[in-house]
Design a protein around this motif. Structure first.
Motif, PDB file in Angstrom:
ATOM      1  N   GLU A  61      25.946  40.325  89.014  1.00  0.00           N
ATOM      2  CA  GLU A  61      26.753  40.145  87.762  1.00  0.00           C
ATOM      3  C   GLU A  61      26.149  38.985  86.978  1.00  0.00           C
ATOM      4  N   LEU A  63      34.087  59.823  83.266  1.00  0.00           N
ATOM      5  CA  LEU A  63      35.616  59.461  83.286  1.00  0.00           C
ATOM      6  C   LEU A  63      36.324  59.812  84.377  1.00  0.00           C
ATOM      7  N   SER A  64      35.728  60.688  85.103  1.00  0.00           N
ATOM      8  CA  SER A  64      36.392  60.947  86.521  1.00  0.00           C
ATOM      9  C   SER A  64      35.754  60.257  87.559  1.00  0.00           C
ATOM     10  N   VAL A 119      33.932  64.718  85.091  1.00  0.00           N
ATOM     11  CA  VAL A 119      33.949  64.689  83.442  1.00  0.00           C
ATOM     12  C   VAL A 119      33.224  63.655  82.881  1.00  0.00           C
ATOM     13  N   ARG A 142      36.514  43.582  91.888  1.00  0.00           N
ATOM     14  CA  ARG A 142      35.981  42.210  91.088  1.00  0.00           C
ATOM     15  C   ARG A 142      36.359  42.440  89.451  1.00  0.00           C
ATOM     16  N   ARG A 169      44.015  68.531  98.850  1.00  0.00           N
ATOM     17  CA  ARG A 169      44.765  67.943 100.010  1.00  0.00           C
ATOM     18  C   ARG A 169      45.483  68.907 100.819  1.00  0.00           C
ATOM     19  N   GLU A 188      29.223  39.210  99.364  1.00  0.00           N
ATOM     20  CA  GLU A 188      29.598  38.410  98.105  1.00  0.00           C
ATOM     21  C   GLU A 188      28.607  37.685  97.227  1.00  0.00           C
ATOM     22  N   ASN A 214      26.572  40.274  95.111  1.00  0.00           N
ATOM     23  CA  ASN A 214      27.454  40.708  94.151  1.00  0.00           C
ATOM     24  C   ASN A 214      27.553  39.892  92.876  1.00  0.00           C
ATOM     25  N   THR A 215      27.761  38.573  93.358  1.00  0.00           N
ATOM     26  CA  THR A 215      27.937  37.519  92.310  1.00  0.00           C
ATOM     27  C   THR A 215      26.421  37.518  91.615  1.00  0.00           C
ATOM     28  N   LEU A 230      38.594  58.363  92.830  1.00  0.00           N
ATOM     29  CA  LEU A 230      39.567  59.361  93.218  1.00  0.00           C
ATOM     30  C   LEU A 230      41.080  59.112  92.778  1.00  0.00           C
ATOM     31  N   MET A 231      41.138  58.309  91.904  1.00  0.00           N
ATOM     32  CA  MET A 231      42.310  58.264  90.924  1.00  0.00           C
ATOM     33  C   MET A 231      42.415  59.293  89.927  1.00  0.00           C
ATOM     34  N   ASP A 232      41.141  59.706  89.691  1.00  0.00           N
ATOM     35  CA  ASP A 232      40.757  60.763  88.589  1.00  0.00           C
ATOM     36  C   ASP A 232      40.111  61.921  88.936  1.00  0.00           C
ATOM     37  N   TYR A 233      39.596  61.934  90.066  1.00  0.00           N
ATOM     38  CA  TYR A 233      38.593  63.000  90.468  1.00  0.00           C
ATOM     39  C   TYR A 233      39.674  63.715  91.565  1.00  0.00           C
ATOM     40  N   CYS A 234      40.125  64.828  91.496  1.00  0.00           N
ATOM     41  CA  CYS A 234      41.319  65.381  92.389  1.00  0.00           C
ATOM     42  C   CYS A 234      40.541  66.198  93.472  1.00  0.00           C
ATOM     43  N   PRO A 236      47.564  64.972  89.391  1.00  0.00           N
ATOM     44  CA  PRO A 236      46.892  65.713  90.308  1.00  0.00           C
ATOM     45  C   PRO A 236      46.245  64.876  91.388  1.00  0.00           C
ATOM     46  N   ALA A 237      45.509  63.829  90.728  1.00  0.00           N
ATOM     47  CA  ALA A 237      44.513  63.088  91.683  1.00  0.00           C
ATOM     48  C   ALA A 237      45.319  61.926  92.161  1.00  0.00           C
ATOM     49  N   SER A 238      45.764  61.169  91.316  1.00  0.00           N
ATOM     50  CA  SER A 238      46.431  59.783  91.483  1.00  0.00           C
ATOM     51  C   SER A 238      47.677  59.792  92.159  1.00  0.00           C
ATOM     52  N   SER A 272      33.306  53.971  94.479  1.00  0.00           N
ATOM     53  CA  SER A 272      32.886  54.249  93.018  1.00  0.00           C
ATOM     54  C   SER A 272      31.506  54.185  92.782  1.00  0.00           C
ATOM     55  N   ILE A 301      41.978  62.729  80.426  1.00  0.00           N
ATOM     56  CA  ILE A 301      41.013  64.098  80.988  1.00  0.00           C
ATOM     57  C   ILE A 301      42.452  64.771  81.767  1.00  0.00           C
ATOM     58  N   HIS A 302      43.398  64.469  81.975  1.00  0.00           N
ATOM     59  CA  HIS A 302      44.411  65.065  82.791  1.00  0.00           C
ATOM     60  C   HIS A 302      45.235  65.883  82.270  1.00  0.00           C
TER      61      HIS A 302
END
Lengths: 795, 265
Positions: A131, A707-708, A698, B41, A718, A124, A127-128, A711-715, B179-181, A288, B241-242
């Motif tokens: 920044e 941009l990817s 991407v 953070r 599964r 911590e 990290n602080t 894991l929310m944006d890079y698929c 697809p990802a989220s 990330s 992008i999706h």
């Protein structure tokens, strides 16, 4: 104490006892007394001058011990991160090899480039403080795509690398290819993109470094696929630490896929910093952070042309590729899109002339390097796609055109026009096996059933070969390798007959502890439970090049086999003495040394005991003890291959592609453990399906931001993306490896993308669709259908 | 994650008092969005006020003409509820499609609605069913509650206590998962009442919205064919992008058809 479990058996994996009971020992599990926490400050810009770094606020933050930057690296006179391969252009001019400082100096060249290392009492606090670090950037225009990077007006990453071209590499007989094209009855052309991928091993990278002033020794625990190579590259070439003063440990590692087979700047920085602060330092990457620092894979733009005669015979193949290297040269970087790509463009076909040009290009992106398959999936994708394009244009069935051009089984060994000579194979046998297993005959019925639901069904083939078992050192040296690529194993027989193997490969999911124990159990006749495999520690294992390029069984297993043979040979000498028989009369079988034609024998345990309690022993001519070591350098690559058949269903309303059937028949040579081979094939296929349908790294073209980036944006693929796979082996034996093995770690990833995309194109071909770039996302398919040359109507 | 104070009040008024007295403090319900944000953070609140010990915020009750779901009810409970499956069928299906099993057992309906993520599922159900949001101080109609990207009508210190849903004649939800989220790339909720049909769309734009032409068409004829030819304007829809905006617009029509289909089956 258990039974012999030998080659061909499928015992449950030894290592799973600790993994499934939560007793694995990963880098982030390791706690060192007095450890501090390290955090890397990374560039938020794709391309910028580093004007200055003001450490004062960060240093004043609570708990901060040190803040290190590129200036400190320079002041200590440390080396650049080395590239393990030096390739050259057609005229023999070496590639441009700009320095890759472990902390950025003067400039940052990608989002994620390391600018500083902050060490504090807790993560911590680090990290602080990170920044609070005040970095003054002078932001420059950036370039992320290869097509843009080679334009004359493109931003230049390095002053002395014009047009960002690291190397303009070529392979093959250009004139012969041109001449064949002039005679061709048909020329098929294809432009394609091989999408950039992010490896995403389950365990993010991590490292702990410690310096012991009493012995002047360093220890680095790191998530690595090749600890000995890290010791060499980092110790000898970056930090100037003598090899005997540096221990590198790669304990349990949660997946690699190539991402962990490079020497990373983080390893060098943390080791260097540990002596400066005289305390252990631990760094664990977040997911990330991995996205902007783990080496990426693939990223090609290619133009290919295939010349054919009127019967569909391939006359010549010409490929021009731009390959993205990212911001710096990583450990294997320039080798992947050249030496592991061009030589595979012959595939399983008799194409007599091939020419390949690859421009290796720097861009403001994360460095690109090997990712499962590494060059060979890219080659397979180009070839297997253009074969389909040619078949469609000439009106020849896709299976038939492959048959007409396939290397017949009898023609092996087969010399290709692109360096490599395949020792063995049976592509036609794999094809026939896959056609039957996939029930291709009934495809029409399944297609009609899909059509009645308003869906388009398609079938795709990929008949491929790859080169693995890296690598014959002499051959690799000619191609530009700066190190050897052999492997080593030590077989230590204990006085009571149990065995510990020290091997230079690294197990991070492949099941080596099981497979290698089976080899020893089989050869020495000792119980499977009485064999342990040790790896991943430069203080315990003599030497090794690590695990990548499907080499562990092929090269490491061969070293193990040789060392085991030496144990048997020495055991025979001991038995000859004890049994008072000539050495040539001693036979060894099923764990027993016996005198041929008699019932006189000694067990393996008795011989081991005699070796360590040498009261009755030929000490004049034989040393006590029973421990043997072998190094093995292969004489050739191995060439696994096979046929993959994918079947997809496309929903034209949403553009969604569903993989509904998948069949793979692969030639991997001798199978030691069929369960583990099946698992490797399953995993590899899923990763290839991921590239074909889901995964895409991407970058924003103007800002250079990833941009990817999560894991929310890079698929990732599964479980619910996959059908039950039909996987089988149709093996021919490798003629030059001791056990006939060929390797199986990457074949799934190599064969599958082309099979899937060929199936998607097949499903849409009635609409005039001739190519789909990867990944075939719903949006991309929908857009194709909007632009289709023929109207989309329910069939 | 930076250090923060942690409060676990027992009564809504205590929670509201803490929320107003500690500047920049945050409520935590299931924490499915907040905790990842703290770990990265990206938010550094001085205090978290945990709602899990507040009385009467969990559970589902049948009030005859309406069904009331407590704000702290997890998605998995809504998805498995026989009462919701029977009286609010589209909503049980919607809850079963959120995230993954871990998210469904921690995430709450109140948290989702208060956060108003433009790709979250619940806003489509709440707006599509014309629910009433019951807060610590008042009742707010769904039509007045969702104000766009992560914005709601909630005042500082106001806490959602429950959602009150009128029981429809039929309702259905169709979702095209990113697809990802696996958030909604486009999700469409349709609900048929005696006095007309409501259609609410999530994922496609910066916030959940209704589609009056589809509502009119379905009020006339509650059948997938009624909306098949209704295109919605790309303008203002999300492009990333999706999915590009025109593809999202196209998916609204496809998902509307499928939602009606689901409602009828």
């Amino acid at each position: 104490m258990g039974n012999v479990i030998g080659i061909g058996a499928a015992p449950k994996r030894k290592e799973d006892q600790r993994f499934l009971t939560g007793r694995g020992n990963y880098v982030s599990d390791i706690k060192r007394p007095g450890a501090t926490a390290g955090v890397f400050v990374r560039s938020p810009h794709a391309h910028a001058f580093l004007r200055s770094i003001d450490k004062s606020a960060a240093l004043a933050a609570p708990g901060v011990i040190a803040v290190l930057t590129g200036d400190d690296v320079r002041a200590d006179g440390l080396g650049s991160l080395p590239c393990g391969w030096g390739i050259s252009d057609a005229k023999g001019v070496p590639m441009k090899e700009p320095p890759f400082p472990m902390l950025a100096q003067g400039k940052v060249r990608f989002v994620g480039d390391m600018v500083a290392f902050v060490i504090a009492e807790t993560p911590e606090q680090a990290n602080t403080a990170a920044e609070l670090l005040n970095v003054d950037y002078d932001v420059l225009p950036s370039v992320v795509g290869v097509l843009e990077a080679v334009r004359p007006d493109a931003p230049q990453l390095f002053d002395d690398v014009p047009n960002n071209i690291c190397c303009d590499w070529e392979l093959g007989d250009k004139a012969a290819v041109e001449s064949a094209f002039r005679k061709a009855a048909h020329v098929a052309k294809l432009s394609l993109v091989n999408n950039r991928l992010i490896g995403n091993p389950m365990e993010p990278r991590a490292a702990i470094a410690e310096y012991e002033p009493g012995t002047d020794r360093f220890t680095l625990w790191t998530t690595s696929q090749f600890p000995h190579v890290v010791r060499f590259l980092m110790g000898a070439l970056v930090l100037n630490i003598p090899q005997h003063k540096l221990r590198v440990v790669a304990p349990d590692v949660g997946g690699g896929f190539g991402v962990k087979q490079f020497h990373y700047g983080e390893e060098a920085v943390i080791t260097w910093a540990a002596r400066r602060v005289m305390r252990p330092i631990k760094w664990v990457a977040s997911r990330s952070e991995g996205y902007v620092s783990d080496r990426h894979g693939r990223d090609h733009v290619t133009e290919a042309e295939l010349a054919l005669d009127e019967t569909g015979k391939f006359l010549a193949f010409r490929v021009n590729t731009l390959a993205n290297m990212g911001g710096y040269l990583s450990t294997f970087g320039p080798n992947i899109p050249t030496n592991l790509y061009g030589p595979l463009l012959g595939g399983v076909y008799t194409t007599p002339a091939i020419y390949c040009n690859v421009k290796v290009v720097f861009t403001n992106t994360v460095p690109v390097d090997a990712y499962r398959g590494a060059g060979r999936p890219e080659a397979t994708f180009v070839l297997e796609r253009i074969v389909d394009v040619a078949a469609a244009e000439m009106g020849i069935d896709r299976v038939e055109i492959r048959r007409r051009n396939m290397i017949p089984k009898e023609a092996y060994p087969y010399q290709t026009p692109v360096l490599v000579q395949y020792d063995s194979g049976d592509p036609m046998g794999c094809l026939d096996g896959a056609l039957a297993a996939a029930d291709v005959k009934s495809f029409g019925i399944r297609k009609a059933a899909s059509a009645s639901k308003g869906k388009f069904r398609g079938l795709g083939y990929s008949t491929y070969v790859e080169a693995c078992g890296l690598a014959p050192s002499r051959f690799a040296g000619r191609l530009g390798a700066r190190g050897g690529l052999y492997e080593s194993a030590t077989v230590r027989v204990h006085p009571t007959g149990q065995v510990t193997v020290m091997i230079g490969t690294h197990n991070h999911g492949q099941g080596h502890e099981t497979t290698f124990a089976q080899i020893v159990s089989d050869k020495l006749g000792v119980a499977f439970d009485n064999v342990d495999i040790v790896f991943g520690d430069t203080d315990r294992v003599q030497f090794g090049m690590g695990t990548y390029g499907s080499r562990s069984l092929v090269v490491g297993g061969a070293a193990l086999s040789k060392a085991t043979d030496k144990v048997i040979a020495k055991g025979k000498k001991i038995a000859s003495h004890l049994l008072e028989a000539a050495e040539v009369d001693i036979q060894f079988e099923a764990g027993k040394f016996s005198v041929a034609g008699t019932d006189r024998m000694k067990t393996f345990e008795q011989i081991a005991g005699a070796a360590y309690v040498p009261h009755n022993y030929p000490l004049e001519v034989l040393e006590p003890g029973l421990e043997e070591q072998a190094y093995y350098d292969p004489v050739n690559f191995t060439y696994p291959g096979g046929c993959h058949i994918a079947e997809v269903e496309v929903d034209p309303e949403t553009g969604t592609v569903t993989l509904v059937n998948y069949t793979a028949v692969d030639d991997v040579g001798t199978v030691i453990n069929p369960m583990i081979v099946e698992g490797q094939l399953h995993g590899g296929i899923v990763q290839g399906v991921g590239q074909a349908l889901f995964e895409n790294a991407v970058y924003d073209e103007s800002s250079g931001q990833l941009l990817s980036g999560s894991l929310m944006d890079y698929c990732m693929p599964r479980a619910d993306h996959m059908p039950m796979m039909k996987v089988a082996t149709h093996s021919t034996l490798c003629t030059h490896t001791p056990m006939g093995v060929k390797g199986c770690g990457e074949v799934g990833t190599i064969g599958s993308p082309a099979a899937v995309i060929n199936a998607v194109v097949d499903a849409l071909s009635h609409l005039g669709v001739t190519h789909v770039d990867m990944p075939a996302t719903p949006n991309r398919i929908w857009r194709l259908l909007q632009n289709a040359s023929l109207p989309v109507a329910a069939e | 994650m930076k250090p923060f104070a942690y409060h676990q009040p027992n009564q809504i008024p205590d929670a509201a008092r803490l929320l107003t007295s500690i500047e920049d403090s945050k409520l935590v319900a299931g924490g499915m969005t907040l905790i990842p944000t703290l770990k990265q953070r990206l938010a550094n609140p001085p205090a978290l006020i945990d709602l899990s010990k507040l009385g009467n915020l969990k559970g589902i009750t049948d009030d005859g003409a309406t069904i009331t779901i407590g704000a702290m009810t997890p998605h998995a409970v809504v998805a498995a509820s026989k009462l919701v499956q029977t009286k609010l069928p589209g909503l049980a299906a919607l809850a079963s499609m959120i995230g993954d099993p871990a998210v469904r057992s921690r995430g709450t309906i109140g948290g989702s609605v208060a956060n108003n993520d433009p790709a979250a599922d619940y806003p489509a159900g709440v707006l599509g069913l014309g629910a009433t949001i019951v807060t610590s101080t008042r009742e707010i109609a769904a039509d007045k509650f969702f104000l766009g990207l992560f914005e709601t009508a909630l005042e500082p210190g106001e806490i959602i206590a429950a959602m009150r849903f009128p029981v429809p004649l039929k309702a259905g939800y169709a979702k095209f998962k990113a697809p990802a989220s696996r958030y909604a790339l486009v999700g469409v909720f349709v609900a048929k009442f005696a006095d007309g049909v409501r259609v609410a769309v999530t994922g496609a734009g910066p916030g959940v919205f209704r589609v009056p032409p589809m509502e009119a068409a379905l009020s006339e004829n509650f059948d997938p064919s009624a909306v098949a030819a209704i295109k919605i304007d790309n303008d203002g829809l999300t492009s990333d992008i999706h999915a590009e905006a025109d593809y999202r617009a196209h998916l609204v029509t496809v998902m509307a058809k499928r939602a009606v289909d689901a409602a009828l089956s």
